[in-house]
Design a protein around this motif. Structure first.
Motif, PDB file in Angstrom:
ATOM      1  N   LYS A 197       0.829  -1.198   0.000  1.00 41.96           N
ATOM      2  CA  LYS A 197       0.000   0.000   0.000  1.00 41.96           C
ATOM      3  C   LYS A 197       0.865   1.249   0.000  1.00 41.96           C
ATOM      4  N   ARG A 198       1.983   1.211   0.761  1.00 43.36           N
ATOM      5  CA  ARG A 198       2.888   2.359   0.778  1.00 43.36           C
ATOM      6  C   ARG A 198       3.459   2.624  -0.605  1.00 43.36           C
ATOM      7  N   ILE A 199       3.806   1.564  -1.303  1.00 42.80           N
ATOM      8  CA  ILE A 199       4.366   1.721  -2.654  1.00 42.80           C
ATOM      9  C   ILE A 199       3.346   2.376  -3.572  1.00 42.80           C
ATOM     10  N   TRP A 200       2.105   1.877  -3.530  1.00 43.23           N
ATOM     11  CA  TRP A 200       1.074   2.426  -4.402  1.00 43.23           C
ATOM     12  C   TRP A 200       0.758   3.887  -4.044  1.00 43.23           C
ATOM     13  N   LEU A 201       0.735   4.200  -2.736  1.00 44.33           N
ATOM     14  CA  LEU A 201       0.496   5.579  -2.334  1.00 44.33           C
ATOM     15  C   LEU A 201       1.624   6.485  -2.807  1.00 44.33           C
ATOM     16  N   GLY A 202       2.869   5.975  -2.726  1.00 40.44           N
ATOM     17  CA  GLY A 202       4.001   6.751  -3.207  1.00 40.44           C
ATOM     18  C   GLY A 202       3.937   7.007  -4.702  1.00 40.44           C
ATOM     19  N   VAL A 203       3.563   5.962  -5.459  1.00 42.64           N
ATOM     20  CA  VAL A 203       3.444   6.108  -6.913  1.00 42.64           C
ATOM     21  C   VAL A 203       2.339   7.097  -7.259  1.00 42.64           C
ATOM     22  N   TRP A 204       1.203   6.973  -6.559  1.00 48.51           N
ATOM     23  CA  TRP A 204       0.078   7.879  -6.823  1.00 48.51           C
ATOM     24  C   TRP A 204       0.457   9.328  -6.520  1.00 48.51           C
ATOM     25  N   GLU A 205       1.133   9.556  -5.385  1.00 52.65           N
ATOM     26  CA  GLU A 205       1.544  10.904  -5.014  1.00 52.65           C
ATOM     27  C   GLU A 205       2.529  11.462  -6.047  1.00 52.65           C
ATOM     28  N   PHE A 206       3.436  10.613  -6.526  1.00 52.46           N
ATOM     29  CA  PHE A 206       4.394  11.052  -7.534  1.00 52.46           C
ATOM     30  C   PHE A 206       3.684  11.459  -8.826  1.00 52.46           C
ATOM     31  N   LEU A 207       2.701  10.646  -9.254  1.00 44.90           N
ATOM     32  CA  LEU A 207       1.983  10.951 -10.488  1.00 44.90           C
ATOM     33  C   LEU A 207       1.176  12.247 -10.358  1.00 44.90           C
ATOM     34  N   MET A 208       0.509  12.423  -9.211  1.00 47.72           N
ATOM     35  CA  MET A 208      -0.291  13.627  -9.009  1.00 47.72           C
ATOM     36  C   MET A 208       0.599  14.874  -8.898  1.00 47.72           C
ATOM     37  N   THR A 209       1.754  14.727  -8.237  1.00 49.66           N
ATOM     38  CA  THR A 209       2.686  15.843  -8.144  1.00 49.66           C
ATOM     39  C   THR A 209       3.231  16.210  -9.520  1.00 49.66           C
ATOM     40  N   THR A 210       3.571  15.180 -10.312  1.00 45.98           N
ATOM     41  CA  THR A 210       4.062  15.427 -11.667  1.00 45.98           C
ATOM     42  C   THR A 210       3.007  16.145 -12.501  1.00 45.98           C
ATOM     43  N   LYS A 211       1.758  15.713 -12.341  1.00 44.12           N
ATOM     44  CA  LYS A 211       0.659  16.364 -13.068  1.00 44.12           C
ATOM     45  C   LYS A 211       0.551  17.831 -12.680  1.00 44.12           C
ATOM     46  N   ASP A 212       0.661  18.138 -11.375  1.00 44.62           N
ATOM     47  CA  ASP A 212       0.559  19.524 -10.918  1.00 44.62           C
ATOM     48  C   ASP A 212       1.737  20.357 -11.417  1.00 44.62           C
ATOM     49  N   VAL A 213       2.931  19.773 -11.450  1.00 41.58           N
ATOM     50  CA  VAL A 213       4.091  20.495 -11.974  1.00 41.58           C
ATOM     51  C   VAL A 213       3.885  20.825 -13.442  1.00 41.58           C
ATOM     52  N   LEU A 214       3.355  19.884 -14.196  1.00 41.27           N
ATOM     53  CA  LEU A 214       3.093  20.128 -15.620  1.00 41.27           C
ATOM     54  C   LEU A 214       2.042  21.219 -15.809  1.00 41.27           C
ATOM     55  N   VAL A 215       1.037  21.241 -14.936  1.00 40.60           N
ATOM     56  CA  VAL A 215       0.025  22.297 -14.999  1.00 40.60           C
ATOM     57  C   VAL A 215       0.661  23.658 -14.730  1.00 40.60           C
ATOM     58  N   ILE A 216       1.565  23.717 -13.732  1.00 36.43           N
ATOM     59  CA  ILE A 216       2.274  24.968 -13.435  1.00 36.43           C
ATOM     60  C   ILE A 216       3.088  25.415 -14.649  1.00 36.43           C
TER      61      ILE A 216
ATOM     62  N   ARG B 103      -0.510  20.638  -5.382  1.00 31.46           N
ATOM     63  CA  ARG B 103      -0.004  19.967  -4.190  1.00 31.46           C
ATOM     64  C   ARG B 103       1.231  20.696  -3.658  1.00 31.46           C
ATOM     65  N   PRO B 104       1.415  20.705  -2.322  1.00 33.02           N
ATOM     66  CA  PRO B 104       2.624  21.334  -1.777  1.00 33.02           C
ATOM     67  C   PRO B 104       3.905  20.788  -2.391  1.00 33.02           C
ATOM     68  N   ALA B 105       3.953  19.483  -2.656  1.00 38.82           N
ATOM     69  CA  ALA B 105       5.163  18.892  -3.234  1.00 38.82           C
ATOM     70  C   ALA B 105       5.444  19.453  -4.623  1.00 38.82           C
ATOM     71  N   ALA B 106       4.384  19.797  -5.373  1.00 36.56           N
ATOM     72  CA  ALA B 106       4.579  20.354  -6.712  1.00 36.56           C
ATOM     73  C   ALA B 106       5.183  21.745  -6.629  1.00 36.56           C
ATOM     74  N   PHE B 107       4.694  22.568  -5.703  1.00 31.53           N
ATOM     75  CA  PHE B 107       5.256  23.913  -5.557  1.00 31.53           C
ATOM     76  C   PHE B 107       6.675  23.848  -5.011  1.00 31.53           C
ATOM     77  N   SER B 108       6.943  22.878  -4.143  1.00 31.72           N
ATOM     78  CA  SER B 108       8.301  22.710  -3.645  1.00 31.72           C
ATOM     79  C   SER B 108       9.244  22.318  -4.780  1.00 31.72           C
ATOM     80  N   ALA B 109       8.801  21.409  -5.650  1.00 34.21           N
ATOM     81  CA  ALA B 109       9.619  21.002  -6.799  1.00 34.21           C
ATOM     82  C   ALA B 109       9.844  22.177  -7.752  1.00 34.21           C
ATOM     83  N   TYR B 110       8.807  22.988  -7.947  1.00 33.93           N
ATOM     84  CA  TYR B 110       8.932  24.172  -8.809  1.00 33.93           C
ATOM     85  C   TYR B 110       9.966  25.142  -8.233  1.00 33.93           C
ATOM     86  N   THR B 111       9.905  25.359  -6.908  1.00 41.47           N
ATOM     87  CA  THR B 111      10.879  26.226  -6.250  1.00 41.47           C
ATOM     88  C   THR B 111      12.297  25.711  -6.436  1.00 41.47           C
TER      89      THR B 111
END
Length: 480
Positions: A185-204, A345-353
């Protein structure tokens, strides 16, 4: 075992240089208790504080690194308290300009990377019943929210002559462990969070592209849009520091009257002040200045340590001489950025920074920052502090002025901490061209006074702050 550091924490170590140290600091002014001799009291307090050699994490930790790459924080076996807690006699503690110059000289030097990354300096003169503490801590230990939380825990609500423990020796409770899920479950949650963060970065990035192509102007500014000035460019050794106060009650009252936030009111005043300072050095402005705005990415109530922030550019005001109309421009631009931050997501803005700061750091390493536009011209941050008086042992804290580090590309860094109804403001910049920030402190105070008065008196305006505005042909909707 070394305590882990996040990538953002590590970035403050990797990018540090002799010309651009990465510590943050504060100048604290305190009153000596009645009946005490200043020299005797402060030197005794200094010796007492040196006795607290059993520091707690992270104050007992040095960086364990391979080359320039930090692996984590590792406890040291022995604290060299003569280095970490020092005492200095100065000529006149009440001469604020001289005190700021003394602080600037200490602030420009780098902390010893072989030791835990913090220092407390006690400053006094034998004739005044005020003394100061200049405290500095490396930025990899934590961001402004973390450091202020520690600072508050290290001060008392009432004076106490015995049993006082300074901040570096206070044991902090460990955080409650996060609920552990099964490995799959941790692996799947990590993958999902990564995909959603990547999506938000692309939107930015898509939003920035549309802004760059002028298809959608209602989005965050494109990075590296700042104006080159005498404050920007390659960060060099040497600092200028200035500190001053504003009545935070007046700031909040003005914010309520103008349907603005306290941050937006301060942005408007600081924007005018920086324009005036740069005009003194011959600048003419054909576009708005930009500020870097730190965003705390923690959830409400979250008390994690380290750094958890994003820093994004915000466009300031241009082409309006009415201070109130300049405030309205800043409100609009500020809320465009806040809206974009709330959608990601906060992780997306952190990655952008991290991405845009990494590009700026490459420019700094290549020593070409003088030839490219900076990310922004100013960094302005607001850190909420204690709402009532605090005490360092039995000495009342009179004010606490934060003094931050320099961002790649230079500019002026303005940090505000609210304390006991007052906004304590600290400003720092390279002193390669501008030798003193005292005029900027005065200009910002005058700009706030004018902004406040302009609400009831529309005739008040900024006659000339160096802005160049292209003539626009009159139309049937123009005022005549």
């Amino acid at each position: 075992m070394a305590r882990k550091l996040s990538f953002l924490d590590k970035s403050f170590w990797i990018t540090e240089s002799q010309a651009n140290p990465k510590h943050v600091a504060c100048l604290q002014l305190l009153s000596i208790p009645e009946g005490q001799d200043p020299k005797t009291y402060v030197t005794a307090l200094h010796k007492e504080m040196q006795g607290f050699a059993r520091a707690c994490p992270p104050f007992n930790c040095r960086v364990k690194a391979i080359g320039i790459w930090p692996l984590g924080l590792q406890p040291v076996k022995h604290m060299q308290m003569d280095y970490h807690v020092q005492c200095h006699q100065i000529e006149n503690i009440d001469d604020r300009e001289a005190l700021d110059r003394f602080i600037a000289r200490m602030h420009e030097t780098r902390l010893d990377p072989q030791k835990p990354l913090w220092q407390y300096h006690f400053l006094y003169d034998p004739t005044h019943h005020t003394f100061a503490i200049y405290a500095r801590v490396h930025h990899l230990y934590g961001d402004g929210a973390t450091l202020v939380r520690w600072f508050q825990a290290g001060y008392l609500d009432e004076p106490q002559s015995t049993g006082f423990t300074p901040v570096w020796a206070i044991k902090r409770l460990r955080h409650t462990p996060v609920k552990q899920y099964k490995r799959i479950k941790r692996i799947w949650l990590g993958v999902w969070e990564f995909l959603m963060t990547t999506k938000d970065v692309l939107v930015i990035l898509l939003g920035l592209l549309l802004r760059l192509l002028r298809i959608n102007r209602h989005y965050m500014p494109v990075p590296f849009s700042g104006t080159r000035t005498v404050l920007t460019g390659q960060v060099q050794a040497g600092r200028a520091v200035a500190t001053f106060d504003l009545d935070f009650g007046r700031i909040r009252s003005l914010a309520r009257r103008t349907r603005a936030s306290a941050n937006e009111v301060l942005l408007a005043a600081f924007d005018i002040g920086v324009h005036r300072l740069l005009q003194d050095h011959g600048h003419i402005f054909k576009q708005a200045l930009y500020t870097n705005m730190p965003i705390n990415l923690r959830k409400p109530g979250e008390k994690t340590g380290g750094n958890k922030i994003a820093i994004v550019p915000v466009q300031l005001a241009h082409a309006e001489h009415d201070p109130y109309l300049r405030l309205r421009q800043i409100i609009y631009h500020h809320r465009v950025v806040k809206h974009a931050a709330q959608l990601a997501r906060p992780a997306a803005f952190s990655a952008y920074t991290i991405g845009i700061q990494a590009i700026a750091l490459v420019f700094e390493w290549l020593r070409i920052s003088n030839w490219v536009r900076p990310i922004a011209n100013i960094l302005i941050s607001n850190v909420p502090g204690p709402t009532h008086a605090k005490y360092f042992k039995d000495s009342e804290l009179l004010g606490c002025y934060p003094i931050s580090t320099m961002t790649p590309g230079g500019g002026v860094n303005i940090t505000l901490m609210t304390y006991n109804g007052t906004a304590n403001i600290g400003m720092v910049c390279c002193n390669k061209t501008i030798k003193s920030l005292q005029p900027l402190a005065q200009y910002c105070q005058e700009a706030f006074d004018m902004l406040e008065a302009s609400i009831d008196d529309p005739s008040l305006n900024i006659d000339d702050i160096g802005e160049h505005v292209d003539e626009v042909p009159l139309s049937i909707v123009s005022d005549t």
